[in-house]
Each structure stands twice: as structure tokens, then as C-alpha cells.
Design a protein around this motif. Structure first.
Motif, PDB file in Angstrom:
ATOM      1  N   VAL A  17      44.819  57.765  62.471  1.00 55.85           N
ATOM      2  CA  VAL A  17      45.147  56.545  61.994  1.00 55.85           C
ATOM      3  C   VAL A  17      44.413  55.077  62.537  1.00 55.85           C
ATOM      4  O   VAL A  17      43.893  54.670  63.618  1.00 55.85           O
ATOM      5  N   PHE A  18      42.746  54.991  61.541  1.00 58.32           N
ATOM      6  CA  PHE A  18      42.881  54.113  62.009  1.00 58.32           C
ATOM      7  C   PHE A  18      42.720  52.625  61.006  1.00 58.32           C
ATOM      8  O   PHE A  18      42.989  52.451  60.031  1.00 58.32           O
ATOM      9  N   PHE A  58      42.145  41.447  68.832  1.00 59.24           N
ATOM     10  CA  PHE A  58      42.667  42.043  67.912  1.00 59.24           C
ATOM     11  C   PHE A  58      43.250  43.541  68.534  1.00 59.24           C
ATOM     12  O   PHE A  58      43.995  43.912  67.836  1.00 59.24           O
ATOM     13  N   LYS A  59      41.935  44.006  69.423  1.00 57.66           N
ATOM     14  CA  LYS A  59      42.933  44.947  69.948  1.00 57.66           C
ATOM     15  C   LYS A  59      44.744  45.225  70.702  1.00 57.66           C
ATOM     16  O   LYS A  59      45.218  45.737  70.583  1.00 57.66           O
ATOM     17  N   GLU A  60      44.464  43.879  71.152  1.00 51.38           N
ATOM     18  CA  GLU A  60      45.689  43.586  71.738  1.00 51.38           C
ATOM     19  C   GLU A  60      46.407  42.924  70.625  1.00 51.38           C
ATOM     20  O   GLU A  60      47.786  43.456  71.448  1.00 51.38           O
ATOM     21  N   GLY A  61      46.211  42.263  69.873  1.00 48.39           N
ATOM     22  CA  GLY A  61      47.347  42.229  69.040  1.00 48.39           C
ATOM     23  C   GLY A  61      47.753  43.749  68.311  1.00 48.39           C
ATOM     24  O   GLY A  61      49.212  43.851  68.676  1.00 48.39           O
ATOM     25  N   HIS A  64      41.845  53.495  70.398  1.00 47.94           N
ATOM     26  CA  HIS A  64      40.608  54.236  71.388  1.00 47.94           C
ATOM     27  C   HIS A  64      39.808  52.756  69.516  1.00 47.94           C
ATOM     28  O   HIS A  64      40.030  52.518  68.559  1.00 47.94           O
ATOM     29  N   GLU A  65      39.137  52.393  70.707  1.00 47.27           N
ATOM     30  CA  GLU A  65      38.072  51.289  69.843  1.00 47.27           C
ATOM     31  C   GLU A  65      37.165  51.812  69.294  1.00 47.27           C
ATOM     32  O   GLU A  65      36.254  52.724  70.333  1.00 47.27           O
ATOM     33  N   HIS A  66      36.564  51.766  68.197  1.00 43.18           N
ATOM     34  CA  HIS A  66      35.859  52.102  67.766  1.00 43.18           C
ATOM     35  C   HIS A  66      34.997  51.088  67.018  1.00 43.18           C
ATOM     36  O   HIS A  66      35.104  49.836  67.948  1.00 43.18           O
ATOM     37  N   ARG A  79      36.993  48.887  63.852  1.00 44.33           N
ATOM     38  CA  ARG A  79      37.943  49.636  63.601  1.00 44.33           C
ATOM     39  C   ARG A  79      38.755  50.179  64.962  1.00 44.33           C
ATOM     40  O   ARG A  79      37.540  50.280  66.047  1.00 44.33           O
ATOM     41  N   LEU A  80      39.924  49.832  64.902  1.00 42.32           N
ATOM     42  CA  LEU A  80      40.589  51.428  65.633  1.00 42.32           C
ATOM     43  C   LEU A  80      41.081  52.045  65.686  1.00 42.32           C
ATOM     44  O   LEU A  80      41.319  52.446  64.242  1.00 42.32           O
TER      45      LEU A  80
END
Length: 446
Positions: A93-94, A115-118, A136-138, A141-142
Motif C-alpha cells: 500500500v502506498f 510524515f513518516k513518524e506520523g 518503507h520510504e519511497h 510517498r511511503l
């Protein structure tokens, strides 16, 4: 005695270094020296910790890249199966945060790390067993690896989980969240299939701008289009900007953006159509002697391609460009008599396929035909009839490439009453017949 003591101290210092001793403090202890030493030690430990975290992050990122690209070894897959509690289902899922860019006036600014932490916080809240290794960080987007084990509280439904996650993230970040859900696969070795499905779902972003969740299973049999919208919209837009018809301009832009969705255009096609619209407006500004670089709204609307934008934000940037361009065009028209001839040129480009002549054009704009012909030649370096012919042949070439229309049908569409005359004029400009041109294009494609 001194030599023996020195050797002893040297060996002692060597051993201390092996054990990672940071510094020596001699008695009697000085308070300032002690404080500075401890502060230096704290900075060293913090630097080392950050280095270690960066290293672990890079390793983890590399592992996930290996998994989603199908390059993982059997041992690695087995190891991650255990990390996933021997899950039987995997879905990629993105999660995408939109409208964070330099031209948003700093409002709602969020860094990728924040954003990643949130997102990680919300995932732990919604799925207590979620581990960071599945995030995973793209680029922009995540990516989340969702397993059936993690979906236990959602009846095993990734759709139910995605809806809840979007709701929570929207509450946190506003209506700027998109989710793109890939297909579910039954083993980790097939994760690349789910990842590719999620990437395909990304292409349907603007079609599902209202829902802001795109499921691969919904779009898998839904074709996208990579086409140009009604070409006349560009010329209409420019003409309306010249005439300062704000309400009509808005209606034309509404029509343009509506076609993006109704015709199911892929993001690349939307970018192309936006670019064509900008090009038409900029060409008008240049023809009026203006400098488009003076437009503050130009950089945002030509630089959005690599940003995550909602359709509403893209429309806002486009509206600002049109508004500012309209003001510049009207100012330039007031300063120069080029406005009238530019308007005539735009009219020709919109009506060249009709029975248009210099006389009828002069009558339309209340000008003397001879004067109009001279004015046109002066500004554009070619005679009116030559320019109309070039437009007709250019459109004919497009139809020959993109349609199966017969030559006589194309001749009628581009404004020729006689098909033989059309063939003669086409050959005069292109040094080949229409049929030869179509054949050459078919050969170049293959």
C-alpha cells in the motif's frame, strides 16, 4: 624507575583505548574540564547513535527494495516470513501526502520524516503488532507491507483497514491524503506483483480525486487514456483572456479539468494538456511583446510535475497562472497595436478548416483586406494564404498519423473542397503524397 613507570602508563593507555575510553582526567579534578569532557562525550555518543541509525535505515531500505523488486534470496524471504508471523497474505500500500510545496505559503508544511513518524504512529495505533520494518520510504510517498496477521481486527479486509487509515491520517493532515492499494498475494516471494499493482493504481489518482483511495482490484480492467483534449479549448482560452471575459474563461478551465476526469486521462496526459495550455498563453504574451518570466505564477505551474498535488491544488496553481496572464495580456494589448493582429491569428488557428479567406477575415474584424494582408505579413513573415495552407497541411498530417480516415475525408476536414487539389498542395509542401506520408509514418512506428 621513571622508564618502568612510563612503559606501564603507555600499556595502560593502550588498553584503555581498546576498551573505548573517550578521555583522561587527571587529579585533582577540575570542574570545567569535567563538564567539557562530559559534553564532548555526549556529542560523540549522539553522533555515533545517529550514524548507527542511518546505517540501519539504509540496510532496512535495501532489504525492502530487494523484496519488492523480486531479488530476495530464499533465506531472506524465509527470515521475513518469520518477522511477519508466517503470514498467508501480503498487500503493498502506498500512502501519499499532497500539496506540500514551495508555493503553498508555508501552510501545512510537513517534512517527509515528520510524515513518516506520523504514519508510523497511526499504524501502531490501528495495528498494535505493526513493526517499523514494514514501512518503507519511497520518493515522495511511503510504502506499507500489510499482512493478514495485521488485518485481524479488520476482518481480514485490507479495504476496511485502508478506509480507517485514510480517515485517521486525514484528521491529522487534512484532506491531502491518498492511498493506493495493490493486489493481495499469498507469499512474500510474490510481493513484487503487489508492489507493481500499487504503482499502477497511482496512475488513476486524478480519476479518484473524490474518494482518494484507489484499489487495484477496482481499476485493473479500467483503461486509461493518453490523449489531447479538445484542441480548440487552448485557442478559446487565449481568445477569452484577450477579451477579458473572466466568467467565460472560468467555464473553459472548468471544461478542461472536467475532461481530465471524464476522459480518464493518465497523469502524464494531464501534464501534456496543462503544458499545451500554458504554451498557448505564453505564445500570446510573447507575440504581444511581453516577457512571460515576469509572471510569478509561471514557475509553480511548470514545476509541479514531480510534486504530489491534489487536483484541487493543481487547479489553484493553474487558475493563478491564468489570472496573472490575463492581466498581463490586457496590459500589453493596451500598450501595443499587436493585440488586434494576434487576435486575428488566433481566430485563423481556430477556423482554418472552414471556408476562410482574407476578405472574409477582414470583414469579420472590420479591416481593409489589403491592409490586413500587409499587417499579417509584417508581423508573421508570411502571407495569409500560405499560413492557412500550412495549418491545414499540419492538421492533415496529424489525421493521417492518428486516424484511418480516407484522404478525401481528411481533405474535407481540413478545409479543402477538392481532394485532388489537397493532394497537390500536400505534395508541394511535404514532397510526398498523403498516402506516402501515412505509409512512411507506419514504417517509423514499427
Amino acid at each position: 624507575m621513571t622508564t618502568v613507570l612510563s612503559d606501564f602508563m603507555f600499556k595502560y593507555a593502550q588498553q584503555a583505548v581498546r576498551y573505548g575510553v573517550h578521555d583522561f582526567i587527571l587529579k585533582p579534578i577540575d570542574r570545567d574540564e569535567m563538564t567539557n569532557t562530559l559534553r564532548a562525550l555526549q556529542e560523540k555518543l549522539l553522533t555515533e547513535r545517529q550514524r548507527k541509525m542511518r546505517s540501519e535505515k539504509l540496510i532496512l531500505s535495501s532489504v525492502i527494495e530487494t523484496l519488492i523488486k523480486g531479488e530476495a534470496s530464499a533465506d531472506l524471504i524465509e527470515e521475513w516470513h518469520k518477522k511477519a508471523h508466517d503470514a498467508k497474505s501480503f498487500t503493498y500500500v502506498f500512502v501519499e501526502l499532497n500539496d506540500v510545496h514551495p508555493w503553498s505559503n508555508g501552510q501545512n508544511a510537513v517534512t517527509m520524516q515528520e510524515f513518516k513518524e506520523g504514519v508510523q504512529s497511526e499504524l501502531h495505533r490501528l495495528m498494535p503488532d505493526f513493526e517499523q520494518i514494514f514501512l518503507h520510504e519511497h520518493r515522495g510517498r511511503l510504502g506499507i507491507i500489510v499482512t493478514d496477521h495485521l488485518l485481524a481486527d479488520y476482518g481480514g479486509s485490507v479495504e476496511a483497514f485502508a478506509s480507517v487509515l485514510k480517515k485517521h491520517l486525514t484528521e491529522r493532515y487534512g484532506n491531502r491524503i491518498f492511498l493506493f492499494v495493490g493486489s493481495s498475494v499469498d507469499c512474500l516471494s510474490k510481493l513484487p506483483q503487489s508492489y507493481e499493482a500499487a504503482k499502477e493504481a497511482l496512475l488513476y489518482k486524478y480519476i479518484f480525486d473524490d474518494e482518494r483511495i484507489v484499489f487495484y482490484e477496482t481499476i485493473r480492467d479500467m483503461p486509461l487514456n493518453y490523449i489531447e483534449v479538445n484542441h480548440n479549448l487552448y485557442n478559446q482560452l487565449v481568445q477569452q483572456l484577450e477579451e477579458a471575459k473572466e466568467d467565460v474563461v472560468k467555464a473553459t478551465v472548468d471544461q478542461l479539468f472536467e475532461q481530465f476526469r471524464s476522459k480518464r486521462l493518465a497523469p502524464e496526459a494531464i501534464k501534456m494538456n496543462i503544458h499545451h495550455s500554458i504554451t498557448a498563453v505564453v505564445r500570446m504574451i510573447q507575440e504581444l511583446g511581453g516577457d512571460e518570466q515576469e509572471l510569478e505564477s509561471l514557475v509553480p505551474i511548470i514545476s509541479w510535475h514531480d510534486l504530489n498535488l491534489t487536483l484541487a491544488e493543481l487547479r489553484r496553481l493553474f487558475d493563478e497562472f491564468i489570472r496573472e496572464s490575463g492581466l498581463m495580456i490586457r496590459r500589453l494589448m493596451q500598450e501595443s497595436n499587436k493585440g488586434n493582429i494576434a487576435k486575428i491569428k488566433n481566430y485563423i488557428e481556430s477556423n482554418f478548416h472552414k471556408n476562410i479567406s482574407l476578405k472574409s477575415l477582414a470583414s469579420e474584424f472590420y479591416l481593409n483586406p489589403v491592409y490586413l494582408g500587409q499587417l499579417f505579413k509584417k508581423h508573421y513573415g508570411k502571407y495569409f494564404n500560405d499560413y492557412v495552407l500550412e495549418l491545414r497541411i499540419l492538421e492533415a498530417k496529424r489525421l493521417l498519423r492518428q486516424t484511418d480516415l480516407r484522404v478525401y475525408e481528411i481533405a474535407e476536414r481540413v478545409g479543402f473542397k477538392n481532394a485532388d487539389y489537397f493532394v497537390t498542395q500536400f505534395e508541394k509542401l511535404e514532397h510526398m503524397t498523403p498516402t506516402e506520408y501515412r505509409t512512411s509514418q507506419m514504417g517509423s512506428v514499427s
